[in-house]
Design a protein around this motif. Structure first.
Motif, PDB file in Angstrom:
ATOM      1  N   THR A 443       0.830  -1.213   0.000  1.00  0.00           N
ATOM      2  CA  THR A 443       0.000   0.000   0.000  1.00  0.00           C
ATOM      3  C   THR A 443       0.861   1.258   0.000  1.00  0.00           C
ATOM      4  OG1 THR A 443      -1.783  -1.145   1.171  1.00  0.00           O
ATOM      5  CG2 THR A 443      -1.805   1.256   1.218  1.00  0.00           C
ATOM      6  N   ARG A 444       1.861   1.284   0.872  1.00  0.00           N
ATOM      7  CA  ARG A 444       2.728   2.471   0.968  1.00  0.00           C
ATOM      8  C   ARG A 444       3.543   2.663  -0.310  1.00  0.00           C
ATOM      9  NH1 ARG A 444       3.321   3.519   6.559  1.00  0.00           N
ATOM     10  NH2 ARG A 444       1.167   3.450   7.353  1.00  0.00           N
ATOM     11  N   THR A 445       4.036   1.570  -0.863  1.00  0.00           N
ATOM     12  CA  THR A 445       4.820   1.676  -2.095  1.00  0.00           C
ATOM     13  C   THR A 445       3.957   2.168  -3.247  1.00  0.00           C
ATOM     14  OG1 THR A 445       6.206  -0.183  -1.355  1.00  0.00           O
ATOM     15  CG2 THR A 445       6.345   0.438  -3.676  1.00  0.00           C
ATOM     16  N   ALA A 446       2.737   1.637  -3.335  1.00  0.00           N
ATOM     17  CA  ALA A 446       1.815   2.071  -4.393  1.00  0.00           C
ATOM     18  C   ALA A 446       1.470   3.553  -4.236  1.00  0.00           C
ATOM     19  CB  ALA A 446       0.548   1.224  -4.367  1.00  0.00           C
ATOM     20  N   GLU A 447       1.287   3.987  -3.006  1.00  0.00           N
ATOM     21  CA  GLU A 447       0.985   5.404  -2.757  1.00  0.00           C
ATOM     22  C   GLU A 447       2.158   6.290  -3.162  1.00  0.00           C
ATOM     23  OE1 GLU A 447      -0.006   5.624   1.350  1.00  0.00           O
ATOM     24  OE2 GLU A 447      -2.074   4.919   1.082  1.00  0.00           O
ATOM     25  N   SER A 448       3.372   5.869  -2.794  1.00  0.00           N
ATOM     26  CA  SER A 448       4.565   6.649  -3.150  1.00  0.00           C
ATOM     27  C   SER A 448       4.731   6.723  -4.664  1.00  0.00           C
ATOM     28  CB  SER A 448       5.813   6.023  -2.518  1.00  0.00           C
ATOM     29  OG  SER A 448       5.741   6.049  -1.108  1.00  0.00           O
ATOM     30  N   LEU A 449       4.494   5.594  -5.343  1.00  0.00           N
ATOM     31  CA  LEU A 449       4.617   5.579  -6.795  1.00  0.00           C
ATOM     32  C   LEU A 449       3.578   6.487  -7.427  1.00  0.00           C
ATOM     33  CD1 LEU A 449       6.000   4.360  -9.287  1.00  0.00           C
ATOM     34  CD2 LEU A 449       4.310   2.504  -9.212  1.00  0.00           C
ATOM     35  N   SER A 450       2.362   6.442  -6.899  1.00  0.00           N
ATOM     36  CA  SER A 450       1.301   7.301  -7.425  1.00  0.00           C
ATOM     37  C   SER A 450       1.616   8.771  -7.202  1.00  0.00           C
ATOM     38  CB  SER A 450      -0.033   6.933  -6.769  1.00  0.00           C
ATOM     39  OG  SER A 450      -1.068   7.768  -7.214  1.00  0.00           O
ATOM     40  N   ASN A 451       2.148   9.078  -6.020  1.00  0.00           N
ATOM     41  CA  ASN A 451       2.500  10.473  -5.732  1.00  0.00           C
ATOM     42  C   ASN A 451       3.606  10.987  -6.649  1.00  0.00           C
ATOM     43  OD1 ASN A 451       0.617  10.598  -3.668  1.00  0.00           O
ATOM     44  ND2 ASN A 451       2.098  10.047  -2.071  1.00  0.00           N
TER      45      ASN A 451
END
Length: 493
Positions: A443-451
């Motif tokens: 979840t955190r990695t996906a959020e960072s990538l999206s950001n």
């Protein structure tokens, strides 16, 4: 600057702003689309032969990427799917334990059996207590049968899921081949391939959920894909991933391997095994955890058969033979310390002690299931409880179990059963914890990538205003040039 150069600058600016406006609109439209990356226009200044600025040139469309985060997301997703598949399998296996208050598990039934023997031993001439002993013995055998059936059902489910996953992998590889060809050809011809790159990244992410992968980038946007075990999965063309599902499972069944281009990567004989992904987790459930748990159930069944076996009471040297509990190999007693695969699915109460099957209930107390030589109470004393007390001693006696089933090979029957439950619950608890941690990482990695690579609507709208002002400036320049040209024409008349 001449009027012609000024007009050229204005025209190129208008064309560039039009491309930028189209790109911003494209970003806004794709903002909520999973896997969409922000696109931007690459511009450069046109310089004339005389060294003057001659306007703007659109060099292409670029997308915002973060290879490190994307690769991290792909690997963490593969690990998470592997762990989730294992957890799902362990959760199914845990149904053999169920709600402890319901006392339906094999180890709970063993406790009930012991209590019924104790009660019958206090009144060995009580028919009701004898009937209760018979009932709990039947419940004990049924619990092992049902648990064994559930374990093999779990293995069969995992095998079917592997088959479905392999089909999904082949479908994704076909999509990858199409997209990769589009990207390579488009890159070579100077076309915009950013949407195809986004689509390929999504396909690779989905592929990594099925099996762990590694990638290698080559010229013209080309890509090579390997399994995380090192087998080539895609290079110019997709490699075949094959699997032959097994129709039915029992304790002696070995599931088939998964092959990539003829190389076994999961299941028996995997020489370059997968390390993550759904297929990896399902193979662990089918070939490791469920097999080990089945072996533990088989050892409990073997221990029961041995504990309730009958010995020659006349000193004639006759071999021990199965008593209350029988199985496919009866009347021979299973060898000590040796696993008998599938015996938990075979164990049953000997019909000789069941009145409903023409048996004699007194044989529970007296023995003699295998004839007079094995009769522990030849005078048929109503108060005889020696055989029943021997049962209790055997249940709690230290005995040797097969050392390959993941538990202490020396334990009592009740202790071994409790250890089996602890083994399963401990494994399920640790896997649950791993899944929770990995879920947070994904979840955190996906959020960072999206950001980092996704679209921010506010930023795009601000950029659109800047483009609008630049467009207006170019339009004013054209208007000014047009007016000057009109003035020159008027003066020439």
């Amino acid at each position: 600057m001449s009027l012609s150069v000024a007009l050229q600058v204005a025209q190129s600016a208008l064309s560039a702003r039009q491309t930028e406006t189209s790109t911003v609109s494209r970003n806004i439209a794709g903002a909520q689309e999973p896997g969409f990356s922000r696109k931007s226009v690459m511009l450069s200044t046109i310089v004339t032969n005389s060294g003057q600025s001659g306007g703007l040139r659109v060099d292409g469309i670029a997308r915002v990427t973060d290879s490190a985060l994307y690769n991290s997301l792909r690997m963490s997703s593969a690990t998470g799917m592997s762990q989730q598949s294992v957890l799902d399998g362990l959760t199914k296996l845990a149904e053999t334990v169920g709600d402890t208050a319901l006392e339906m598990s094999p180890v709970a039934q063993l406790g009930n059996l012991k209590q019924s023997i104790q009660a019958f031993s206090s009144k060995p001439n009580d028919t009701i207590l004898a009937t209760d002993f018979l009932r709990t013995a039947n419940d004990m055998a049924a619990a092992l049968n049902d648990a064994s059936t559930l374990v093999q059902s779990t293995r069969a489910d995992a095998d079917r899921d592997i088959d479905a996953s392999v089909k999904e992998v082949n479908k994704l590889l076909a999509q990858l081949e199409t997209l990769n060809n589009t990207i390579v050809k488009g890159t070579q011809s100077g076309q915009d391939v950013t949407d195809a790159l986004d689509s390929r990244d999504k396909v690779l992410l989905s592929l990594s959920e099925e099996m762990g992968i590694k990638t290698l980038n080559r010229a013209d946007g080309d890509i090579v894909v390997y399994t995380d075990g090192g087998v080539t999965l895609f290079e110019t063309t997709a490699r075949e991933v094959s699997f032959a599902p097994t129709p039915t499972f029992d304790a002696s069944t070995t599931g088939a391997a998964v092959f990539v281009d003829g190389v076994p990567v999961a299941g028996p004989g995997a020489v370059m095994p997968l390390k993550s992904g759904r297929i990896h987790g399902l193979a662990q459930v089918r070939d490791d955890f469920a097999v080990t748990y089945q072996s533990q159930l088989d050892e409990i069944a073997r221990g029961l058969i041995t504990a309730f076996a009958e010995a020659d009471q006349l000193g004639g040297g006759g071999p021990d033979q199965t008593g209350l509990f029988s199985y496919g190999g009866s009347p021979a007693v299973p060898a000590a310390s040796t696993l008998v695969p599938g015996i938990a699915s075979q164990i049953s109460v000997n019909p000789a002690v069941d009145p409903d099957q023409g048996g004699n209930l007194d044989l529970l107390r007296n023995g003699g299931i295998n004839g007079a030589a094995y009769d522990y109470n030849p005078t048929n004393l109503g108060g005889f409880n020696g055989r029943l007390n021997e049962f209790l001693t055997e249940i709690d006696a230290q005995r040797n179990f097969d050392g390959t089933v993941g538990l202490d090979p020396t334990d009592s029957l009740t202790g071994f059963g409790a250890s089996s439950v602890s083994w399963l619950e401990s494994l399920r608890k640790s896997t649950t914890s791993d899944v929770e941690v990995q879920s947070i990482i994904v979840t955190r990695t996906a959020e960072s990538l999206s950001n980092n690579t996704g679209v921010n609507i506010d930023e795009e709208m601000t950029l659109l205003l800047d483009i609008e002002r630049a467009y207006g400036a170019a339009a004013k320049l054209i208007t000014a040039v047009d007016k000057m040209l009109d003035d020159l024409l008027a003066a020439a008349r």
